[in-house]
Write an enzyme that holds these catalytic residues in place. Structure first.
Site, PDB file in Angstrom:
ATOM      1  N   CYS A 107      50.199  86.873   0.621  1.00  7.76           N
ATOM      2  CA  CYS A 107      50.608  85.728  -0.203  1.00  7.76           C
ATOM      3  C   CYS A 107      51.931  86.018  -0.907  1.00  7.76           C
ATOM      4  CB  CYS A 107      49.502  85.462  -1.227  1.00  7.76           C
ATOM      5  SG  CYS A 107      49.952  84.259  -2.495  1.00  7.76           S
ATOM      6  N   CYS A 114      49.631  69.820  -5.468  1.00  7.58           N
ATOM      7  CA  CYS A 114      49.213  71.213  -5.434  1.00  7.58           C
ATOM      8  C   CYS A 114      49.823  71.854  -6.677  1.00  7.58           C
ATOM      9  CB  CYS A 114      49.760  71.815  -4.137  1.00  7.58           C
ATOM     10  SG  CYS A 114      49.385  73.524  -3.933  1.00  7.58           S
ATOM     11  N   CYS A 161      47.207  89.612  -3.384  1.00  4.76           N
ATOM     12  CA  CYS A 161      46.741  89.444  -1.997  1.00  4.76           C
ATOM     13  C   CYS A 161      47.929  89.726  -1.070  1.00  4.76           C
ATOM     14  CB  CYS A 161      46.179  88.041  -1.783  1.00  4.76           C
ATOM     15  SG  CYS A 161      44.834  87.673  -2.926  1.00  4.76           S
ATOM     16  N   CYS A 214      51.304  85.954  -9.864  1.00  4.98           N
ATOM     17  CA  CYS A 214      49.853  86.202  -9.816  1.00  4.98           C
ATOM     18  C   CYS A 214      49.620  87.707  -9.800  1.00  4.98           C
ATOM     19  CB  CYS A 214      49.253  85.569  -8.558  1.00  4.98           C
ATOM     20  SG  CYS A 214      47.450  85.718  -8.479  1.00  4.98           S
ATOM     21  N   GLU A 240      56.640  76.512  -9.643  1.00  9.68           N
ATOM     22  CA  GLU A 240      56.765  75.462  -8.634  1.00  9.68           C
ATOM     23  C   GLU A 240      55.530  74.566  -8.586  1.00  9.68           C
ATOM     24  OE1 GLU A 240      59.783  77.798  -5.618  1.00  9.68           O
ATOM     25  OE2 GLU A 240      57.687  77.776  -5.082  1.00  9.68           O
ATOM     26  N   CYS A 295      50.839  76.495   1.502  1.00  6.10           N
ATOM     27  CA  CYS A 295      49.951  77.409   0.790  1.00  6.10           C
ATOM     28  C   CYS A 295      50.427  78.846   0.901  1.00  6.10           C
ATOM     29  CB  CYS A 295      48.551  77.327   1.388  1.00  6.10           C
ATOM     30  SG  CYS A 295      47.439  76.405   0.370  1.00  6.10           S
TER      31      CYS A 295
HETATM   32  N1  SAH Z   1      44.749  81.991  -6.404  1.00  2.00           N
HETATM   33  C1  SAH Z   1      43.990  80.959  -5.837  1.00  2.00           C
HETATM   34  C2  SAH Z   1      44.758  79.674  -5.661  1.00  2.00           C
HETATM   35  C3  SAH Z   1      46.174  79.781  -5.175  1.00  2.00           C
HETATM   36  S1  SAH Z   1      46.369  80.333  -3.502  1.00  2.00           S
HETATM   37  C4  SAH Z   1      43.344  81.415  -4.518  1.00  2.00           C
HETATM   38  O1  SAH Z   1      43.700  82.474  -4.034  1.00  2.00           O
HETATM   39  O2  SAH Z   1      42.483  80.693  -4.032  1.00  2.00           O
HETATM   40  C5  SAH Z   1      45.819  78.900  -2.596  1.00  2.00           C
HETATM   41  C6  SAH Z   1      45.333  79.193  -1.185  1.00  2.00           C
HETATM   42  O3  SAH Z   1      46.420  79.629  -0.365  1.00  2.00           O
HETATM   43  C7  SAH Z   1      44.296  80.302  -1.122  1.00  2.00           C
HETATM   44  O4  SAH Z   1      43.219  79.920  -0.302  1.00  2.00           O
HETATM   45  C8  SAH Z   1      45.063  81.437  -0.478  1.00  2.00           C
HETATM   46  O5  SAH Z   1      44.248  82.339   0.176  1.00  2.00           O
HETATM   47  C9  SAH Z   1      45.989  80.699   0.443  1.00  2.00           C
HETATM   48  N2  SAH Z   1      47.148  81.482   0.899  1.00  2.00           N
HETATM   49  C10 SAH Z   1      47.825  82.429   0.228  1.00  2.00           C
HETATM   50  N3  SAH Z   1      48.839  82.910   0.986  1.00  2.00           N
HETATM   51  C11 SAH Z   1      48.792  82.245   2.163  1.00  2.00           C
HETATM   52  C12 SAH Z   1      49.572  82.270   3.350  1.00  2.00           C
HETATM   53  N4  SAH Z   1      50.627  83.069   3.464  1.00  2.00           N
HETATM   54  N5  SAH Z   1      49.220  81.440   4.355  1.00  2.00           N
HETATM   55  C13 SAH Z   1      48.158  80.589   4.244  1.00  2.00           C
HETATM   56  N6  SAH Z   1      47.395  80.513   3.129  1.00  2.00           N
HETATM   57  C14 SAH Z   1      47.700  81.336   2.100  1.00  2.00           C
HETATM   58 FE1  SF4 Z   2      47.047  85.112  -6.287  1.00  2.00          FE
HETATM   59 FE2  SF4 Z   2      48.047  84.470  -3.918  1.00  2.00          FE
HETATM   60 FE3  SF4 Z   2      45.826  85.934  -4.058  1.00  2.00          FE
HETATM   61 FE4  SF4 Z   2      45.736  83.324  -4.756  1.00  2.00          FE
HETATM   62  S1  SF4 Z   2      46.183  84.173  -2.715  1.00  2.00           S
HETATM   63  S2  SF4 Z   2      44.856  85.085  -5.859  1.00  2.00           S
HETATM   64  S3  SF4 Z   2      47.813  83.119  -5.657  1.00  2.00           S
HETATM   65  S4  SF4 Z   2      47.876  86.555  -4.795  1.00  2.00           S
END
Ligand code: SAH
Ligand code: SF4
Length: 356
Positions: free
Chosen positions: A117, A103, A114, A110, A89, A341
């Protein structure tokens, strides 16, 4: 197999080993020239070569499967099908200056896992090729040109889509160089957001090929143990090493326009209380980072986490502000089309089935 497919550049070099170097530049320029819509329009190339390219190298490395627009019309999301028909996406958001921020995704899924996410729950399918990353810009350019009533300028790119860019750093670098060479994007208009892959961050310090883009580190917690609960890949001594890295980065790349930002997703009852904010102040003071960007949690189906209430977010921000730390709050956009995000997880799977 989680590696990215090879890119057009490498294929061309193998297919036409005797061509002069400028030929590739002509081709790359053509990709980003609006009047050029396919190989047949690249008349700077001979007819024979155009015919071969037409058969063997796709003009676009990814093709749209479906596009969704938010009710406000400020956010658009596309599901793209890559070189091997796997889906990923990409999101287009209207920004404060009434221009657009893309974006982009750097991987399909990934591996970092996390816990808050949506992309993290998919696991890693594969990395994207540099073409698949760079072509997200081309896709959105084309999308806008077909909608002349919308502002046309793409002014920023953020690596905040699917995936961890520093796990696919070579392709991310190539894509960034392509944009810097062939679009009007300058390095400070591009932000690489990373969970903080320390060996790669450390490598950037001595990499002459690293483009001077902005870096945002997804911190989410001032302490290692509590961070590991939401970011399970947190390395030992993460905060110490990160603080040291920010100072080294400052020496190599730092100036007012190339600062490091910390991102902090606020999750109710997990990392959002006043005490946590005070500990964050302490940590930030040990680094050279000049800004904290708080992100209200975007809800992800199937996860128990909830967003902090705005009143709580204000208290958290105030602790930082009072300590002299520059704080911004990310505006959540596109949540009605799961484009915000951390919400990118593909509701349509590659077999074409809609699952969510
Ligand atoms: N992997 C990278 C970039 C992709 S995620 C990273 O983690 O930075 C982009 C941003 O979205 C990151 O700051 C991440 O912490 C945030 N993010 C992930 N899941 C989210 C959620 N459910 N709500 C708000 N931000 C989120
Ligand atoms: Fe991967 Fe989501 Fe963690 Fe970014 S926030 S490193 S996309 S699992």
């Amino acid at each position: 197999m989680t590696e990215a497919p090879s890119n057009r550049h490498d294929y061309f070099l193998k297919r036409f080993p005797k061509e002069p170097a400028f030929r590739l530049k002509q081709i790359e320029k053509a990709y980003f020239t609006e009047s050029m819509t396919g190989w047949e329009s690249v008349t700077t190339l001979g007819k024979e070569m155009r015919e071969i390219l037409e058969k063997e190298i796709p003009w676009m490395s990814c093709t749209p499967v479906t596009t969704l627009s938010s009710k406000t019309g400020d956010t658009h999301k596309v599901v793209l099908s890559g070189m091997d028909n796997q889906y990923f996406e990409s999101v287009l958001m209207r920004n404060k200056r009434d221009q657009w921020t893309i974006c982009v995704s750097s991987q399909i899924g990934c591996a970092m896992g996390c816990t808050f996410c949506a992309t993290g729950t998919m696991g890693l399918k594969r990395s994207l090729s540099s073409d698949e990353i760079a072509d997200q810009y081309r896709f959105w350019k084309q999308f806008l040109s077909e909608r002349p009533e919308l502002p046309q300028r793409i002014s920023n790119v953020v690596f905040m889509g699917m995936g961890e860019p520093l796990v696919n750093v070579e392709n991310v670098k190539k894509a960034i160089h392509t944009w810097l060479d062939y679009t009007d994007l300058g390095p400070t208009k591009i932000t690489v957001s990373t969970v903080g892959v320390l060996p790669v961050l450390e490598g950037i310090l001595t990499d002459p090929d690293w483009p001077p883009v902005r870096i945002a580190i997804s911190l989410h917690s001032p302490e290692e143990e509590s961070r590991r609960k939401i970011v399970p890949t947190t390395a030992p001594k993460f905060h110490e090493r990160l603080a040291k890295w920010t100072h080294e980065y400052q020496l190599v790349h730092g100036n007012r326009r190339h600062h490091v930002t910390f991102e902090y997703t606020l999750i109710a009852g997990v990392n959002d209380n006043e005490d946590e904010a005070k500990r964050l102040v302490k940590f930030v003071k040990t680094t050279s980072a000049v800004k904290v960007n708080v992100i209200p949690l975007n809800l992800v189906a199937g996860k128990a986490f909830t967003a902090s209430p705005q009143a709580g977010i204000e208290i958290f921000k105030n602790v930082l502000l009072k300590a002299g730390i520059d704080v911004t709050q990310r505006k959540t956009m596109g949540s009605d089309i799961a484009a915000a995000c951390g919400q990118l997880a593909l509701s349509i799977k590659s077999e074409g089935k809609i699952v969510g």
